[in-house]
Scaffold this motif. Structure first.
Motif, PDB file in Angstrom:
ATOM      1  N   LYS A  53      84.686  36.896  44.055  1.00  0.00           N
ATOM      2  CA  LYS A  53      84.679  36.562  45.495  1.00  0.00           C
ATOM      3  C   LYS A  53      83.305  36.788  46.098  1.00  0.00           C
ATOM      4  O   LYS A  53      82.826  36.020  46.901  1.00  0.00           O
ATOM      5  N   GLU A  54      82.694  37.918  45.701  1.00  0.00           N
ATOM      6  CA  GLU A  54      81.372  38.285  46.235  1.00  0.00           C
ATOM      7  C   GLU A  54      80.344  38.171  45.106  1.00  0.00           C
ATOM      8  O   GLU A  54      80.680  38.346  43.940  1.00  0.00           O
TER       9      GLU A  54
ATOM     10  N   PRO B 134      74.861  32.317  43.078  1.00  0.00           N
ATOM     11  CA  PRO B 134      75.899  32.185  44.109  1.00  0.00           C
ATOM     12  C   PRO B 134      77.300  32.265  43.506  1.00  0.00           C
ATOM     13  O   PRO B 134      77.477  32.081  42.295  1.00  0.00           O
ATOM     14  N   THR B 135      78.286  32.546  44.361  1.00  0.00           N
ATOM     15  CA  THR B 135      79.662  32.508  43.863  1.00  0.00           C
ATOM     16  C   THR B 135      80.105  31.051  43.805  1.00  0.00           C
ATOM     17  O   THR B 135      79.659  30.219  44.613  1.00  0.00           O
TER      18      THR B 135
ATOM     19  N   SER C 152      81.798  29.962  47.009  1.00  0.00           N
ATOM     20  CA  SER C 152      80.978  29.595  48.173  1.00  0.00           C
ATOM     21  C   SER C 152      80.175  28.326  47.905  1.00  0.00           C
ATOM     22  O   SER C 152      79.329  27.927  48.688  1.00  0.00           O
ATOM     23  N   SER C 153      80.424  27.700  46.767  1.00  0.00           N
ATOM     24  CA  SER C 153      79.613  26.540  46.382  1.00  0.00           C
ATOM     25  C   SER C 153      80.469  25.287  46.257  1.00  0.00           C
ATOM     26  O   SER C 153      80.231  24.453  45.382  1.00  0.00           O
TER      27      SER C 153
ATOM     28  N   ASP D 193      86.289  26.260  46.757  1.00  0.00           N
ATOM     29  CA  ASP D 193      86.956  27.262  47.607  1.00  0.00           C
ATOM     30  C   ASP D 193      88.028  28.041  46.854  1.00  0.00           C
ATOM     31  O   ASP D 193      88.876  27.443  46.189  1.00  0.00           O
TER      32      ASP D 193
END
Ligand code: MLT
Length: 310
Positions: free
Chosen positions: A212-213, A222-223, A226-227, A230
Motif C-alpha cells: 500500500k505504501e 512507486p506503489t 498509486s500508478s 488501484d
C-alpha cells in the motif's frame, strides 16, 4: 519397568538435526528467509537446523513431501502464502494443505516488486502498461510455477490491467532471477528478499512495489496501487509448518525457538536490508498461523474461483 522412557524421549527434543524443507530453489527469496531463521534456530535448539530445497509446481511438490513426513518435529516446511492456494489450484494433490499441516508460526511478510530486465524499453509503470498492451503484448514473465506467489502476482496484474503475459515457470524465482539479469526473460514480480540487491545494483529495472505504501529500502519505487492499478496489493507472508500429528510440546518448543530467532538482532538487520521485518512474537505462534492460514485458504479459493480457476 519402562514407564519413564517415552517422556524422556520427548524431553530430549531435538536430539538430532532438524530439516526445514523449502519447496523452491536454493538462492531464491524463500530460501533466503529460511536460511537466516535456521541459523538463529540452530543456536537456540542446540542442533543443526538444515535447509533442503525441493522446487517445482509452485511449491506444491516439496510441501507434499512434508505433508507425508513423520510428524516428529524433524521435518518442517517453511513457505509462504502460496501454501494456501494449492488446494484450489491442484485439486489432484494427495494432501489437503488445510489439514496436512500443523502450524508453528508466522515468520515475516515480504513486499514484492514488479521488475524488468535492465534494458527493457518502458521507463516507468505507465509506459510499461502501454507497451504491454501494444508492442510488448505477450512479454515473458518468469514465475516459480502455478500457485507460487510470483505467479499469483502475475495473475493479479493481468486481472487488474488486462495485459497478456507469457508465463515462464522455473523451480523457484532464484533461477528466474538469473535469467532476468541475463536478459532471457522480460519481467517478474518477486519478493524484495530476491530483488532488492539486484535493483540497487542496477541489474534489473524496478517498476513498482506491491504494498500500500512505498518501502523504506526502495523509496524511489512507486506503489503499483498509486500508478493506475488501484487497490493492487500482494505480499508474501511466510510461515513454518510441521506435519499434522506433531506432538504439541514439540510444536511449542519450535514456536518458542522461532520467536527467539525473530528477535535476534542479526536476523532483524539482515531482513531490513532485504526490505522486510520479522513478525511480532505473538504472530510467531501456532494460534496466529492457524487463523491466518485458514482465512487465506478461503480468500484465495474464492479469488481463484472468481477468476475461473477451480
Ligand atoms: C521462491 O523462493 O522461489 C519463491 O518464493 C517462489 C515464489 O515466487 O512463490
Amino acid at each position: 519397568v519402562a514407564f519413564a522412557a517415552p517422556a524422556f524421549a520427548q524431553d530430549a527434543y531435538p536430539s538430532k538435526p532438524v530439516t526445514i524443507l523449502v519447496p523452491a530453489a536454493a538462492g531464491g527469496p524463500s530460501d533466503t528467509v529460511a536460511r537466516l531463521v535456521a541459523e538463529a534456530m540452530t543456536r537456540d535448539l542446540g542442533q543443526q537446523v538444515l535447509i533442503e530445497n525441493v522446487g517445482g509446481a509452485g511449491g506444491s511438490l516439496g510441501a507434499g513431501q512434508v505433508a507425508q513426513a513423520t510428524p516428529d518435529g524433524y521435518t518442517l516446511l517453511l513457505y509462504h502464502v502460496a501454501t494456501s492456494t494449492f488446494g484450489a489450484l491442484y485439486p489432484e494433490l494427495a494432501y489437503k494443505p488445510g489439514e496436512a499441516f500443523s502450524s508453528v508460526g508466522l515468520v515475516t511478510d515480504v513486499p514484492m516488486t514488479l521488475v524488468g530486465r535492465k534494458d527493457l524499453e518502458p521507463a516507468d509503470i505507465g509506459a510499461l502498461m502501454t507497451w504491454l498492451k501494444g508492442d510488448g503484448a505477450g512479454a515473458t514473465f518468469g514465475t516459480a510455477g502455478v500457485g507460487a506467489v510470483s505467479d499469483l502476482c502475475g495473475r493479479l496484474l493481468t486481472e487488474a490491467s488486462g495485459v497478456e503475459l507469457t508465463v515462464v515457470p522455473y523451480k523457484g524465482t532464484g533461477p528466474a532471477m538469473t535469467d532476468l539479469v541475463g536478459g532471457q526473460i522480460d519481467l517478474m514480480c518477486d519478493q524484495t528478499t530476491n530483488t532488492a540487491n539486484q535493483i540497487k545494483a542496477g541489474e534489473i529495472k524496478p517498476y513498482g512495489v506491491t504494498t500500500k505504501e512505498p518501502i523504506a529500502i526502495l523509496p524511489d519505487v512507486p506503489t503499483l496501487a498509486s500508478s493506475g492499478l488501484d487497490g493492487f496489493e500482494i505480499t508474501a507472508w511466510h510461515a513454518i509448518w510441521a506435519p499434522t500429528g506433531t506432538p504439541e510440546p514439540i510444536r511449542q518448543r519450535l514456536s518458542a525457538s522461532l520467536q527467539k530467532a525473530l528477535t535476534d538482532p542479526v536476523v532483524i538487520e539482515r531482513f531490513a536490508g532485504l526490505g522486510t521485518v520479522p513478525v511480532a512474537a505473538a504472530q510467531a505462534t501456532p494460534a496466529a498461523l492457524d487463523e491466518r492460514f485458514q482465512s487465506e485458504i478461503e480468500r484465495w479459493s474464492k479469488l481463484l474461483a472468481d477468476a475461473g480457476e477451480k
